[in-house]
Design a protein around this motif. Sequence first.
Motif, PDB file in Angstrom:
ATOM      1  N   THR A 122     -31.888  10.076  -6.943  1.00 10.92           N
ATOM      2  CA  THR A 122     -30.705   9.644  -6.879  1.00 10.92           C
ATOM      3  C   THR A 122     -30.454   8.118  -7.641  1.00 10.92           C
ATOM      4  OG1 THR A 122     -30.045  10.744  -4.912  1.00 10.92           O
ATOM      5  CG2 THR A 122     -28.925   8.457  -5.492  1.00 10.92           C
ATOM      6  N   PRO A 123     -31.592   7.381  -7.490  1.00  7.14           N
ATOM      7  CA  PRO A 123     -31.567   5.878  -8.110  1.00  7.14           C
ATOM      8  C   PRO A 123     -31.779   5.980  -9.507  1.00  7.14           C
ATOM      9  CG  PRO A 123     -33.100   5.651  -6.325  1.00  7.14           C
ATOM     10  CD  PRO A 123     -32.687   7.339  -6.487  1.00  7.14           C
ATOM     11  N   VAL A 124     -32.195   6.978 -10.203  1.00  8.18           N
ATOM     12  CA  VAL A 124     -32.579   6.905 -11.633  1.00  8.18           C
ATOM     13  C   VAL A 124     -31.773   7.894 -12.682  1.00  8.18           C
ATOM     14  CG1 VAL A 124     -35.004   6.093 -11.258  1.00  8.18           C
ATOM     15  CG2 VAL A 124     -34.731   8.536 -11.070  1.00  8.18           C
ATOM     16  N   VAL A 125     -31.077   8.843 -12.039  1.00  9.03           N
ATOM     17  CA  VAL A 125     -30.683   9.808 -12.788  1.00  9.03           C
ATOM     18  C   VAL A 125     -28.914   9.916 -12.542  1.00  9.03           C
ATOM     19  CG1 VAL A 125     -32.363  11.348 -13.237  1.00  9.03           C
ATOM     20  CG2 VAL A 125     -30.724  11.720 -11.522  1.00  9.03           C
ATOM     21  N   PRO A 126     -28.181  10.252 -13.622  1.00  8.17           N
ATOM     22  CA  PRO A 126     -26.716  10.311 -13.014  1.00  8.17           C
ATOM     23  C   PRO A 126     -26.115  11.217 -11.800  1.00  8.17           C
ATOM     24  CG  PRO A 126     -27.000  10.684 -15.549  1.00  8.17           C
ATOM     25  CD  PRO A 126     -28.288  10.676 -14.647  1.00  8.17           C
ATOM     26  N   ALA A 127     -25.201  10.984 -11.162  1.00 14.60           N
ATOM     27  CA  ALA A 127     -24.775  11.602  -9.739  1.00 14.60           C
ATOM     28  C   ALA A 127     -24.657  13.128 -10.394  1.00 14.60           C
ATOM     29  CB  ALA A 127     -23.496  11.007  -9.256  1.00 14.60           C
ATOM     30  N   GLY A 128     -24.994  14.131  -9.276  1.00 14.33           N
ATOM     31  CA  GLY A 128     -24.932  15.330  -9.716  1.00 14.33           C
ATOM     32  C   GLY A 128     -25.987  15.948 -10.047  1.00 14.33           C
ATOM     33  N   ILE A 129     -26.964  15.121 -10.789  1.00 13.78           N
ATOM     34  CA  ILE A 129     -28.264  15.634 -11.456  1.00 13.78           C
ATOM     35  C   ILE A 129     -29.103  16.093 -10.297  1.00 13.78           C
ATOM     36  CG2 ILE A 129     -30.045  15.584 -13.034  1.00 13.78           C
ATOM     37  CD1 ILE A 129     -27.443  15.964 -14.231  1.00 13.78           C
ATOM     38  N   PRO A 130     -29.480  15.090  -9.332  1.00 10.31           N
ATOM     39  CA  PRO A 130     -30.503  15.242  -8.221  1.00 10.31           C
ATOM     40  C   PRO A 130     -30.254  16.500  -7.273  1.00 10.31           C
ATOM     41  CG  PRO A 130     -29.480  13.068  -8.110  1.00 10.31           C
ATOM     42  CD  PRO A 130     -28.668  13.848  -9.203  1.00 10.31           C
ATOM     43  N   VAL A 131     -28.912  16.824  -7.111  1.00  5.25           N
ATOM     44  CA  VAL A 131     -28.732  18.210  -6.504  1.00  5.25           C
ATOM     45  C   VAL A 131     -29.089  19.487  -7.150  1.00  5.25           C
ATOM     46  CG1 VAL A 131     -27.122  19.862  -5.469  1.00  5.25           C
ATOM     47  CG2 VAL A 131     -26.933  17.340  -5.100  1.00  5.25           C
ATOM     48  N   LEU A 132     -28.957  19.489  -8.842  1.00  2.00           N
ATOM     49  CA  LEU A 132     -29.439  20.572  -9.542  1.00  2.00           C
ATOM     50  C   LEU A 132     -30.719  20.609  -9.686  1.00  2.00           C
ATOM     51  CD1 LEU A 132     -26.601  20.263 -12.384  1.00  2.00           C
ATOM     52  CD2 LEU A 132     -26.823  21.866 -10.821  1.00  2.00           C
ATOM     53  N   ALA A 133     -31.475  19.296  -9.683  1.00  2.00           N
ATOM     54  CA  ALA A 133     -33.034  19.189  -9.552  1.00  2.00           C
ATOM     55  C   ALA A 133     -33.462  19.990  -8.653  1.00  2.00           C
ATOM     56  CB  ALA A 133     -33.527  17.877  -9.836  1.00  2.00           C
ATOM     57  N   VAL A 174     -19.621  22.192 -11.886  1.00  2.00           N
ATOM     58  CA  VAL A 174     -19.492  23.483 -12.100  1.00  2.00           C
ATOM     59  C   VAL A 174     -20.795  24.387 -11.994  1.00  2.00           C
ATOM     60  CG1 VAL A 174     -18.978  25.158 -14.191  1.00  2.00           C
ATOM     61  CG2 VAL A 174     -17.668  23.281 -13.918  1.00  2.00           C
ATOM     62  N   ALA A 175     -21.874  23.615 -12.540  1.00  2.14           N
ATOM     63  CA  ALA A 175     -23.098  24.174 -12.447  1.00  2.14           C
ATOM     64  C   ALA A 175     -23.631  24.372 -11.038  1.00  2.14           C
ATOM     65  CB  ALA A 175     -24.011  23.206 -13.016  1.00  2.14           C
ATOM     66  N   THR A 176     -23.348  23.341 -10.122  1.00  2.00           N
ATOM     67  CA  THR A 176     -23.640  23.375  -8.560  1.00  2.00           C
ATOM     68  C   THR A 176     -22.876  24.534  -8.003  1.00  2.00           C
ATOM     69  OG1 THR A 176     -24.260  21.122  -8.869  1.00  2.00           O
ATOM     70  CG2 THR A 176     -24.301  22.137  -6.449  1.00  2.00           C
ATOM     71  N   ALA A 177     -21.668  24.624  -8.226  1.00  2.00           N
ATOM     72  CA  ALA A 177     -20.783  25.464  -7.736  1.00  2.00           C
ATOM     73  C   ALA A 177     -21.272  26.920  -8.264  1.00  2.00           C
ATOM     74  CB  ALA A 177     -19.337  25.414  -7.895  1.00  2.00           C
ATOM     75  N   GLY A 178     -21.492  26.958  -9.274  1.00  2.00           N
ATOM     76  CA  GLY A 178     -22.053  28.369  -9.922  1.00  2.00           C
ATOM     77  C   GLY A 178     -23.228  28.717  -9.146  1.00  2.00           C
ATOM     78  N   LEU A 179     -24.226  27.926  -9.198  1.00  2.00           N
ATOM     79  CA  LEU A 179     -25.782  28.223  -8.464  1.00  2.00           C
ATOM     80  C   LEU A 179     -25.263  28.706  -7.265  1.00  2.00           C
ATOM     81  CD1 LEU A 179     -27.978  25.745 -10.004  1.00  2.00           C
ATOM     82  CD2 LEU A 179     -28.280  28.292 -10.288  1.00  2.00           C
ATOM     83  N   LEU A 180     -24.577  28.059  -6.471  1.00  2.00           N
ATOM     84  CA  LEU A 180     -24.364  28.369  -4.965  1.00  2.00           C
ATOM     85  C   LEU A 180     -23.790  29.814  -4.952  1.00  2.00           C
ATOM     86  CD1 LEU A 180     -23.674  25.081  -2.906  1.00  2.00           C
ATOM     87  CD2 LEU A 180     -25.166  26.845  -2.595  1.00  2.00           C
ATOM     88  N   GLY A 181     -23.005  30.073  -5.935  1.00  2.00           N
ATOM     89  CA  GLY A 181     -22.232  31.428  -5.972  1.00  2.00           C
ATOM     90  C   GLY A 181     -23.053  32.691  -6.330  1.00  2.00           C
ATOM     91  N   ALA A 182     -24.340  32.324  -6.774  1.00  2.00           N
ATOM     92  CA  ALA A 182     -25.227  33.339  -7.131  1.00  2.00           C
ATOM     93  C   ALA A 182     -25.446  34.626  -6.002  1.00  2.00           C
ATOM     94  CB  ALA A 182     -26.478  32.752  -7.524  1.00  2.00           C
ATOM     95  N   ARG A 183     -25.566  34.171  -4.780  1.00  2.00           N
ATOM     96  CA  ARG A 183     -25.768  35.275  -3.912  1.00  2.00           C
ATOM     97  C   ARG A 183     -24.812  36.328  -3.956  1.00  2.00           C
ATOM     98  NH1 ARG A 183     -23.754  31.103  -1.472  1.00  2.00           N
ATOM     99  NH2 ARG A 183     -22.156  31.285   0.341  1.00  2.00           N
ATOM    100  N   ASN A 184     -23.390  35.654  -4.165  1.00  2.00           N
ATOM    101  CA  ASN A 184     -22.356  36.720  -3.942  1.00  2.00           C
ATOM    102  C   ASN A 184     -22.653  37.942  -5.129  1.00  2.00           C
ATOM    103  OD1 ASN A 184     -20.685  35.357  -2.473  1.00  2.00           O
ATOM    104  ND2 ASN A 184     -19.894  34.115  -3.778  1.00  2.00           N
TER     105      ASN A 184
END
Lengths: 261, 106
Positions: free
Chosen positions: A221-232, A96-106
Motif C-alpha cells: 500500500t505505501p509503495v504502489v498506486p491504489a488498487g494494485i495491492p489488491v490485485l497483487a 475493472v480487473a478486481t471486479a472481473g477476477l472476483l467474477g471468475a467463479r461465476n
Amino acid sequence: MSRPRPAGRVRAGRAASLTRVRSSDHDDDGVRTAVRQSLSVAVATGLYGISFGALAVAAGLDVAQTMALSLLMFSGGSQFAFIGVLGAGGSGGAAVATAGLLGARNALYGIQMAPLLGAHGWRRPLAAHVTIDESTAVGTAGRTPGAVRAGFWWTGVGVFVLWNAFTLAGALLGEALGDPRTYGLDAAAPAAFLALVWPRLVGATARATALAAVVVALALTPVVPAGIPVLAAAVVAIVIGWTRPDAALATPVGAPERTEP
Amino acid sequence: MSPDAVTWLALLAASAVVLAIKLVGHLVPEHWLAEPRVARTASLVTVALLAALVGVQTLTTGSHLVLDARFPALVVAAAALALRAPFIVVVAAAAATAAVLRAVAG
C-alpha cells in the motif's frame, strides 16, 4: 442459507432423474420446495442490497451509477470490490480487473448449470446474467430436473428484483445521510468483505492464502498506486493454487458461498 | 475526461467483463475449465481478493497504514460472524461500533 452440496456429488443422481416424468407428484413437491427456498433466499440476499447501495454512494458514485452496477454487473462480490477500489482512489482499470477476477467463479457455476438448465436462444444470456452464488446453490440442491430449473430461475430472478429494489433504497438512504464516516459506513465496507470471505476460510490452504493476501496488500500500500495491492494479492493466490496441486482444500471447489449474490 | 465519465466507462467495462465471464461458463465445453487446478485457483483468487480488500479497507487511508475505529469495528464484525449473525447484522454492527467510538472520541 446453508452451504449447498457440491454439484459433482449430485450429478450422477440427476442424470438418472432426467428420465423421470416431469409432472409426477414427486417432482411437483420438489418444485414447490425449490420455489419456497428461492423466495426466502431472495428476500435475505435482496435485503443487504441496502448496504451495497449506501456504500456505493459513500464511495462517491451517484444513484444512477449505483443502480447501473446492480442491474448490469449483478454479482455482489464484484460490485463491492468495484466500489471499494474506486472509493480508495484506485484507477478505473484496477477496479475493472478486481471486479472481473472476483467474477471468475461465476464461470464455474455456469459450467455446472448449463447442462441442467438446457436453456436456448434468448434464455441463455438471461440464465448467464442470473448465474450467481445463490441461484447455483438453490438450483443444484434440487433433486429433480424440474426442481433444479425452478430453484435456479426463481432464485436468480427473485434476487435480481429484490437486490435492485434494495440497492435503490440504500443509495437514496446513503445520499440522505451525508458524511459516511459519521455513521461508520467506512467500517461497514470491510465488514461486508469479511462476511463474504468468512464461509470460504475453510481449510489450511484457504486461510494461509487469506493471510498472505492481507500481508502482501498492506505491505504494498505505501509503495504502489491504489488498487494494485489488491490485485497483487490475486497473484499470490494464483501462485499458491497453481504450484500446489496436492493442496488439500476443504472447501468444495466452486461451491457457492453463504451470503453473496 | 471527467471523473464521472471515467466511473461510467469503468462500470460499463467491468459489467461487460463480469457478464462475459458468466456467458463463458454457459457456452464453453466443460473439460478445460473443469480442470481441478483451474477451479482451485479460481476459488483461492476469490479468497485472496476478498481478504486483501478487508485488510486494505480496514487498515489503510490513501497510501498510509492507519489504525482507527475501523479495526475494533472489524473485530465486532468477526465476532458477529462467529455467532452466525446474518450479513446485514454483521455490517450494521460494524458501522455502529465505528460510529459510537468516533462519537465518544469526539
